[in-house]
Design a protein around this motif. Structure first.
Motif, mmCIF file in Angstrom:
data_model
loop_
_atom_site.group_PDB
_atom_site.id
_atom_site.type_symbol
_atom_site.label_atom_id
_atom_site.label_comp_id
_atom_site.label_asym_id
_atom_site.label_seq_id
_atom_site.Cartn_x
_atom_site.Cartn_y
_atom_site.Cartn_z
ATOM 1 N N PRO A 1 0.808 -1.217 0.000
ATOM 2 C CA PRO A 1 0.000 0.000 0.000
ATOM 3 C C PRO A 1 0.847 1.275 0.000
ATOM 4 O O PRO A 1 0.402 2.325 -0.443
ATOM 5 C CB PRO A 1 -0.815 -0.115 1.291
ATOM 6 C CG PRO A 1 -0.049 -1.050 2.153
ATOM 7 C CD PRO A 1 0.730 -1.952 1.246
ATOM 8 N N ASP A 2 2.109 1.175 0.471
ATOM 9 C CA ASP A 2 2.988 2.341 0.574
ATOM 10 C C ASP A 2 4.437 1.842 0.506
ATOM 11 O O ASP A 2 4.849 1.021 1.329
ATOM 12 C CB ASP A 2 2.727 3.056 1.903
ATOM 13 C CG ASP A 2 3.652 4.217 2.138
ATOM 14 O OD1 ASP A 2 4.761 3.997 2.682
ATOM 15 O OD2 ASP A 2 3.273 5.353 1.782
ATOM 16 N N GLN A 3 5.210 2.339 -0.469
ATOM 17 C CA GLN A 3 6.576 1.850 -0.679
ATOM 18 C C GLN A 3 7.481 2.063 0.541
ATOM 19 O O GLN A 3 8.173 1.147 0.972
ATOM 20 C CB GLN A 3 7.213 2.510 -1.901
ATOM 21 C CG GLN A 3 6.741 1.962 -3.207
ATOM 22 C CD GLN A 3 7.148 0.521 -3.427
ATOM 23 O OE1 GLN A 3 8.040 -0.021 -2.798
ATOM 24 N NE2 GLN A 3 6.447 -0.127 -4.335
ATOM 25 N N THR A 4 7.504 3.275 1.071
ATOM 26 C CA THR A 4 8.369 3.568 2.216
ATOM 27 C C THR A 4 8.027 2.668 3.394
ATOM 28 O O THR A 4 8.913 2.099 4.040
ATOM 29 C CB THR A 4 8.243 5.059 2.615
ATOM 30 O OG1 THR A 4 8.662 5.851 1.500
ATOM 31 C CG2 THR A 4 9.079 5.388 3.827
ATOM 32 N N GLN A 5 6.756 2.521 3.646
ATOM 33 C CA GLN A 5 6.295 1.684 4.748
ATOM 34 C C GLN A 5 6.668 0.224 4.506
ATOM 35 O O GLN A 5 7.128 -0.466 5.419
ATOM 36 C CB GLN A 5 4.788 1.830 4.916
ATOM 37 C CG GLN A 5 4.208 0.963 6.005
ATOM 38 C CD GLN A 5 2.688 1.075 6.066
ATOM 39 O OE1 GLN A 5 2.091 1.976 5.483
ATOM 40 N NE2 GLN A 5 2.064 0.167 6.770
ATOM 41 N N SER A 6 6.491 -0.267 3.289
ATOM 42 C CA SER A 6 6.769 -1.687 3.025
ATOM 43 C C SER A 6 8.264 -1.990 3.117
ATOM 44 O O SER A 6 8.646 -3.039 3.642
ATOM 45 C CB SER A 6 6.198 -2.121 1.671
ATOM 46 O OG SER A 6 6.886 -1.531 0.599
ATOM 47 N N VAL A 7 9.111 -1.086 2.638
ATOM 48 C CA VAL A 7 10.554 -1.303 2.769
ATOM 49 C C VAL A 7 10.926 -1.344 4.250
ATOM 50 O O VAL A 7 11.659 -2.227 4.696
ATOM 51 C CB VAL A 7 11.364 -0.207 2.031
ATOM 52 C CG1 VAL A 7 12.849 -0.317 2.353
ATOM 53 C CG2 VAL A 7 11.145 -0.298 0.528
ATOM 54 N N THR A 8 10.399 -0.402 5.014
ATOM 55 C CA THR A 8 10.696 -0.355 6.443
ATOM 56 C C THR A 8 10.191 -1.609 7.149
ATOM 57 O O THR A 8 10.909 -2.208 7.960
ATOM 58 C CB THR A 8 10.090 0.916 7.076
ATOM 59 O OG1 THR A 8 10.602 2.055 6.371
ATOM 60 C CG2 THR A 8 10.429 1.031 8.544
ATOM 61 N N GLU A 9 8.975 -2.034 6.834
ATOM 62 C CA GLU A 9 8.428 -3.259 7.433
ATOM 63 C C GLU A 9 9.294 -4.469 7.091
ATOM 64 O O GLU A 9 9.557 -5.314 7.957
ATOM 65 C CB GLU A 9 7.003 -3.504 6.948
ATOM 66 C CG GLU A 9 5.979 -2.583 7.547
ATOM 67 C CD GLU A 9 4.603 -2.754 6.903
ATOM 68 O OE1 GLU A 9 4.447 -3.578 5.969
ATOM 69 O OE2 GLU A 9 3.677 -2.049 7.341
ATOM 70 N N ASP A 10 9.728 -4.564 5.841
ATOM 71 C CA ASP A 10 10.527 -5.715 5.436
ATOM 72 C C ASP A 10 11.887 -5.719 6.115
ATOM 73 O O ASP A 10 12.355 -6.767 6.586
ATOM 74 C CB ASP A 10 10.673 -5.758 3.913
ATOM 75 C CG ASP A 10 9.411 -6.258 3.226
ATOM 76 O OD1 ASP A 10 8.484 -6.716 3.920
ATOM 77 O OD2 ASP A 10 9.351 -6.188 1.990
ATOM 78 N N VAL A 11 12.545 -4.568 6.173
ATOM 79 C CA VAL A 11 13.838 -4.500 6.860
ATOM 80 C C VAL A 11 13.651 -4.858 8.337
ATOM 81 O O VAL A 11 14.426 -5.638 8.903
ATOM 82 C CB VAL A 11 14.489 -3.110 6.695
ATOM 83 C CG1 VAL A 11 15.681 -2.947 7.636
ATOM 84 C CG2 VAL A 11 14.921 -2.895 5.246
ATOM 85 N N ARG A 12 12.618 -4.317 8.944
ATOM 86 C CA ARG A 12 12.353 -4.611 10.357
ATOM 87 C C ARG A 12 12.068 -6.100 10.559
ATOM 88 O O ARG A 12 12.535 -6.705 11.529
ATOM 89 C CB ARG A 12 11.178 -3.753 10.841
ATOM 90 C CG ARG A 12 11.028 -3.728 12.353
ATOM 91 C CD ARG A 12 10.000 -2.706 12.808
ATOM 92 N NE ARG A 12 10.577 -1.368 12.729
ATOM 93 C CZ ARG A 12 10.038 -0.340 12.082
ATOM 94 N NH1 ARG A 12 8.896 -0.470 11.442
ATOM 95 N NH2 ARG A 12 10.631 0.834 12.060
#
Length: 192
Positions: free
Chosen positions: A142-153
């Motif tokens: 739904p949101d690129q910045t959020q998904s990258v952060t979620e995946d790294v986390r």
């Protein structure tokens, strides 16, 4: 018409000049791995300056930190010595254009390829479909910045991932070819 003859012809030409590539070591020579999207517009070798044997490149739809992607990263580190990881999503990703419910509905209607219109993906095929898609987390974005952060986390907190591996988060811009850092993701992926 199948692309099989083209692929086999290209492989013959490639194999004819393979040369010293047969001596490449199994571990990645530059000691890092990239998790990125399967999108055909992305060429990790070009955007990250890679030659054969340099790095592990793990690709899936959206470049998401699925269980299988984490499995590959853990193998990259534990058995083959990678020491840094990159999670690289991209702009204009197809995973932004649907939800789990949309995908499940499309598969339930038909197994034919869907079409993308102004209102999103829609079914153009005839059944039968399958409800098996109901049991898959499609990991949409739904949101690129959020998904990258979620995946790294998710990778950082995984019990099989050592704390000493730095994990960087980026979004590849399909219009410019640039990697744009997601500072929140890189902060979440900092080594300790």
């Amino acid at each position: 018409m199948s692309v099989l003859p083209e692929v086999l012809h290209a492989n013959e030409a490639y194999a004819a000049s393979f040369g010293a590539k047969s001596d490449l070591a199994l571990p990645p020579a530059r000691g890092f791995a990239i998790l990125t999207c399967m999108d055909a517009r992305l060429d990790p070798a070009k955007y990250a300056g890679l030659a054969e044997g340099d790095a592990h490149v793990i690709r899936n739809a959206g470049g998401r930190a699925s269980d299988d992607a984490i499995r590959s990263l853990v193998i990259s580190y534990k058995l083959l010595g990678s020491k840094e990881w990159f999670v690289i999503h991209h702009t204009n990703c197809g995973m932004e254009f649907f939800t789990d419910d949309v995908m499940r509905g499309l598969l339930a209607s038909s197994l034919e390829t869907a079409a993308l219109g102004d209102q999103g993906f829609y079914d153009v095929g005839a059944g039968p479909g399958s409800r098996e898609g109901d049991y898959i987390d499609w990991l949409t974005i739904p949101d690129q910045t959020q998904s990258v952060t979620e995946d790294v986390r998710r990778i950082r907190t995984h019990p099989l991932v050592p704390a000493g591996i730095p994990i960087y988060g980026y979004v590849y811009d399909v219009k410019t070819g640039r990697l744009v850092e997601v500072p929140e993701a890189t902060a979440a992926g900092a080594s300790s």
